[in-house]
Design an enzyme around this catalytic site. Structure first.
Site, PDB file in Angstrom:
ATOM      1  CE  LYS A 187      -1.949   2.133   3.865  1.00  0.00           C
ATOM      2  NZ  LYS A 187      -2.559   2.273   5.035  1.00  0.00           N
ATOM      3  CG  ASP A 217      -9.030   7.770  11.088  1.00  0.00           C
ATOM      4  OD1 ASP A 217     -10.233   8.031  11.163  1.00  0.00           O
ATOM      5  OD2 ASP A 217      -8.052   8.402  10.973  1.00  0.00           O
TER       6      ASP A 217
HETATM    7  C1  R5P Z   1      -1.609   2.561   9.440  1.00  0.00           C
HETATM    8  O1  R5P Z   1      -0.653   2.317   9.173  1.00  0.00           O
HETATM    9  C2  R5P Z   1      -2.757   1.746  10.001  1.00  0.00           C
HETATM   10  O2  R5P Z   1      -2.337   0.698  10.628  1.00  0.00           O
HETATM   11  C3  R5P Z   1      -4.011   1.747   9.585  1.00  0.00           C
HETATM   12  O3  R5P Z   1      -4.136   0.887   8.585  1.00  0.00           O
HETATM   13  C4  R5P Z   1      -4.864   3.014   9.127  1.00  0.00           C
HETATM   14  O4  R5P Z   1      -4.599   3.993  10.328  1.00  0.00           O
HETATM   15  C5  R5P Z   1      -6.059   2.990   8.750  1.00  0.00           C
HETATM   16  O5  R5P Z   1      -6.478   4.158   8.321  1.00  0.00           O
HETATM   17  P1  R5P Z   1      -7.637   4.080   7.486  1.00  0.00           P
HETATM   18  O6  R5P Z   1      -9.117   3.603   7.871  1.00  0.00           O
HETATM   19  O7  R5P Z   1      -8.004   5.850   7.511  1.00  0.00           O
HETATM   20  O8  R5P Z   1      -7.233   4.105   5.859  1.00  0.00           O
END
Ligand code: R5P
Length: 300
Positions: A187, A217
């Site tokens: 990613k 999030d």
């Molecule tokens: C990122 O490194 C975290 O482990 C989560 O994958 C991330 O915070 C998820 O954020 P969102 O739901 O905004 O993509």
């Protein structure tokens, strides 16, 4: 022991108090017109072992400040020792500078909590293990395996998938524990914060996939990961995510996503969530962690 909780953690505190036969100490938090917070503990805590429970989730800065004020007030009320249970540790994603000379915000938050007088911390599934090193006081960082252990069943033949490279350590713990294959998604985030994912390291074709992450999030990561898995031929997709921050349109995105089953824990309390969200309680895991601390103390 006496239990105190922040405004948004009352339900969890009540459940914990019931299971442990603790008393919840009464406190109030008010907000002044200019958004300053004022806390008041309504009883003396002289020589008490006090447990303060507070997730520093949305509104992150208010909840962090409320935690600091509660610790300070408990100390002034005579508390002998303070254990802070921080089920969700806000600012944990900022565990390294994101640009040259940038702040390490998680380290600053750790310093604030330590400086105000907390003696030890119980938290769950920190974004990265290095955050434990930001504290000089005792810290139990409980693995999310302890929470989801009981619901990950009949998973034989499935593949554990990390939605990004940073989450590989967490996913690997699950793959080892349940003796399953591991895959990871490559990613990256653009300047606007949008996720881009197009490569999976590992084989997911015709496999049931178990997506593991610490935080959901905006849900861009988990829904993007599920979409890619489906495109690559995955069968059933189940997600297990510890901290349901759920900002913006996250709930709708998850409802309309390729994820078949969506498990979260209750480190962050939500009033009501749609049926697709299956909530696994953290109370028993916290009860065991607190028992460990009191056994340790009675031995020394
Ligand atoms: C990122 O490194 C975290 O482990 C989560 O994958 C991330 O915070 C998820 O954020 P969102 O739901 O905004 O993509």
């Amino acid at each position: 022991m006496k239990l105190l909780s922040g405004r948004y953690c009352k339900k969890l505190a009540d459940e914990l108090a019931k299971k442990l036969d603790f008393k919840c100490a009464s406190s109030i938090t008010e907000t002044f017109e200019d958004q300053e917070l004022r806390v008041q503990i309504n009883e003396p805590l002289y020589r008490e072992d006090v447990v303060i429970i507070q997730s520093t989730s949305k509104p992150a800065n208010d909840n962090l400040m409320e935690l600091l004020l509660l610790v300070d007030a408990a100390k002034r009320a005579g508390a002998a020792r303070i254990t802070a249970i921080i089920p969700y540790f806000g600012y944990s994603r900022q565990d390294r500078p994101s640009y040259e000379f940038g702040p390490i915000s998680a380290s600053l938050v750790a310093n604030l909590i330590e400086t105000v007088g907390v003696n030890n911390i119980i938290t769950i599934d920190l974004h990265s293990k290095q955050i434990e090193g930001f504290f000089k006081i005792g810290i139990q960082n409980l693995s999310s395996i302890k929470i989801f252990d009981s619901v990950i069943k009949n998973s034989s033949g499935a593949v554990v998938v990390s939605p990004d490279i940073g989450g590989i350590f967490r996913a690997r713990e699950f793959s080892k524990k349940f003796n399953l294959d591991l895959a990871v998604i490559n990613k990256s985030r653009g300047v606007n914060g949008q996720c881009s994912m197009n490569e999976i390291i590992g084989n997911v074709e015709n496999k049931n996939c178990i997506l593991i992450d610490d935080i959901v999030d905006t849900a861009g990561t988990i829904c993007g990961a599920a979409k890619l898995l489906r495109e690559k031929g995955a069968k059933k997709i189940t997600a297990y995510i510890t901290h349901a921050v759920l900002s913006g349109k996250a709930i709708t995105l998850i409802e309309n996503s390729q994820i078949d089953e969506f498990f979260i824990s209750d480190t962050i309390q939500h009033e009501k969530l749609p049926d697709k969200f299956q909530i696994v309680q953290i109370t028993d895991v916290l009860v065991n962690a607190l028992k460990k601390i009191s056994q340790h103390r009675s031995k020394h």
